[in-house]
Design a protein around this motif. Sequence first.
Motif, PDB file in Angstrom:
ATOM      1  N   ILE A 183       4.835   2.023   5.311  1.00 18.85           N
ATOM      2  CA  ILE A 183       3.648   1.426   4.698  1.00 18.85           C
ATOM      3  C   ILE A 183       3.749  -0.092   4.810  1.00 18.85           C
ATOM      4  O   ILE A 183       4.773  -0.684   4.462  1.00 18.85           O
ATOM      5  CB  ILE A 183       3.519   1.843   3.218  1.00 18.85           C
ATOM      6  CG1 ILE A 183       3.346   3.360   3.115  1.00 18.85           C
ATOM      7  CG2 ILE A 183       2.347   1.123   2.559  1.00 18.85           C
ATOM      8  CD1 ILE A 183       3.264   3.863   1.689  1.00 18.85           C
ATOM      9  N   GLN A 184       2.695  -0.719   5.295  1.00 16.06           N
ATOM     10  CA  GLN A 184       2.722  -2.167   5.510  1.00 16.06           C
ATOM     11  C   GLN A 184       2.741  -2.930   4.187  1.00 16.06           C
ATOM     12  O   GLN A 184       2.138  -2.495   3.194  1.00 16.06           O
ATOM     13  CB  GLN A 184       1.492  -2.598   6.318  1.00 16.06           C
ATOM     14  CG  GLN A 184       1.438  -2.000   7.715  1.00 16.06           C
ATOM     15  CD  GLN A 184       0.184  -2.429   8.466  1.00 16.06           C
ATOM     16  OE1 GLN A 184      -0.577  -3.268   7.998  1.00 16.06           O
ATOM     17  NE2 GLN A 184      -0.031  -1.840   9.631  1.00 16.06           N
ATOM     18  N   ASP A 185       3.440  -4.050   4.182  1.00 15.24           N
ATOM     19  CA  ASP A 185       3.438  -4.941   3.023  1.00 15.24           C
ATOM     20  C   ASP A 185       2.178  -5.805   3.086  1.00 15.24           C
ATOM     21  O   ASP A 185       2.060  -6.682   3.949  1.00 15.24           O
ATOM     22  CB  ASP A 185       4.687  -5.838   3.025  1.00 15.24           C
ATOM     23  CG  ASP A 185       5.953  -5.042   2.766  1.00 15.24           C
ATOM     24  OD1 ASP A 185       5.877  -4.084   1.971  1.00 15.24           O
ATOM     25  OD2 ASP A 185       6.994  -5.369   3.357  1.00 15.24           O
ATOM     26  N   VAL A 186       1.243  -5.532   2.189  1.00  9.31           N
ATOM     27  CA  VAL A 186      -0.039  -6.237   2.194  1.00  9.31           C
ATOM     28  C   VAL A 186      -0.115  -7.157   0.986  1.00  9.31           C
ATOM     29  O   VAL A 186       0.199  -6.753  -0.137  1.00  9.31           O
ATOM     30  CB  VAL A 186      -1.216  -5.232   2.157  1.00  9.31           C
ATOM     31  CG1 VAL A 186      -2.543  -5.978   2.087  1.00  9.31           C
ATOM     32  CG2 VAL A 186      -1.163  -4.325   3.377  1.00  9.31           C
ATOM     33  N   LYS A 187      -0.525  -8.394   1.221  1.00 16.58           N
ATOM     34  CA  LYS A 187      -0.703  -9.364   0.146  1.00 16.58           C
ATOM     35  C   LYS A 187      -2.082  -9.166  -0.471  1.00 16.58           C
ATOM     36  O   LYS A 187      -3.109  -9.354   0.188  1.00 16.58           O
ATOM     37  CB  LYS A 187      -0.565 -10.792   0.695  1.00 16.58           C
ATOM     38  CG  LYS A 187      -0.797 -11.897  -0.326  1.00 16.58           C
ATOM     39  CD  LYS A 187       0.301 -11.946  -1.359  1.00 16.58           C
ATOM     40  CE  LYS A 187       0.115 -13.125  -2.294  1.00 16.58           C
ATOM     41  NZ  LYS A 187       1.169 -13.181  -3.353  1.00 16.58           N
ATOM     42  N   VAL A 188      -2.112  -8.738  -1.735  1.00 18.32           N
ATOM     43  CA  VAL A 188      -3.386  -8.519  -2.433  1.00 18.32           C
ATOM     44  C   VAL A 188      -3.751  -9.792  -3.176  1.00 18.32           C
ATOM     45  O   VAL A 188      -2.983 -10.286  -4.006  1.00 18.32           O
ATOM     46  CB  VAL A 188      -3.271  -7.344  -3.428  1.00 18.32           C
ATOM     47  CG1 VAL A 188      -4.593  -7.145  -4.148  1.00 18.32           C
ATOM     48  CG2 VAL A 188      -2.866  -6.074  -2.700  1.00 18.32           C
TER      49      VAL A 188
END
Length: 310
Positions: A183-188
């Motif tokens: 799962i990609q590390d996404v900046k929210v």
Amino acid sequence: MAPRANWKGFLRLSLVTCPVALFPATSESEKVSFNQINKNTGHRIKYTRVDAETGEEVANEDIVKGYKVDTDTYIEVTKDELDNIALESTRTIDIDEFVKREEIDPRYIIRPYYLTPDGKVGHDAFAVIRETIRELDMVAIGRVVLTNREHIIALEPMEKGLVGTLLRYPYEVRSEAEYFDEIQDVKVTKDMLDLAKHIVNQKSGNFEPEKFEDHYESALVDLINQKRSGKPIIPKERPRGENVVDLMEALRQSIGSGGAAETKAPKKSAKKPRKAAAGQREMLMPIAGKKPAKETAAKKPAGKQQRKSA
């Protein structure tokens, strides 16, 4: 009429012991089920056990269990050998320890049972064990042998009885790393998070299982009733999924639509689920043939009303 107990024995906390019975807390019997039939004759399909190589039917007494070690290699295990290593039930649930409820990983939960005193004796000891667990606000962990296997069981008070939940062993639970590592590390962003929180707040409430209807089960009942009455079956149009291009815009639109829905829904939401649940049960009865014709006829309008609302 209460179902038959799956298990009877004793519940023991140190030197305090009482006779108890274990009942299944859930049931699948009310769901619509199907048999396989021959469409040309209408007869039920019967399965026979045959030898995979010769095609000849094999008698039950000639069938043994085998553990596959290679493509065509099995280790044969007889019933006597399995009986020899089977755990002999002590007919006792021994409470080993007490833990906090939040420490039990939900992945370990299998199925719940109701635990009650068995017979007229032992109610005092049962109450002592139950109220001790309640006062500690913890879960009692014990062991019970069912079908020759020892299971972990978690005991919690529920009203005048106990709920016992079977738990899995660690080797039965898969590691999340096998699935989550890619799962990609996404900046929210804060703006997105604030919008999402607003949506959650709009939809916040209390968990009330009776508010939920099994729509597929209701659709099955309607389908069978239509076919029984000879009505034509008209396929329904499937909604088309749309790709989300702008996540921020989708969140904003969700707030707009959610807010409008929330201003009108509360008064109806308390009534609609109860009608749906009652209607669902009423529709099931004519199919199963469990209620007299007069009673079914008396409840027929409620069933029609449910189908319109659905």
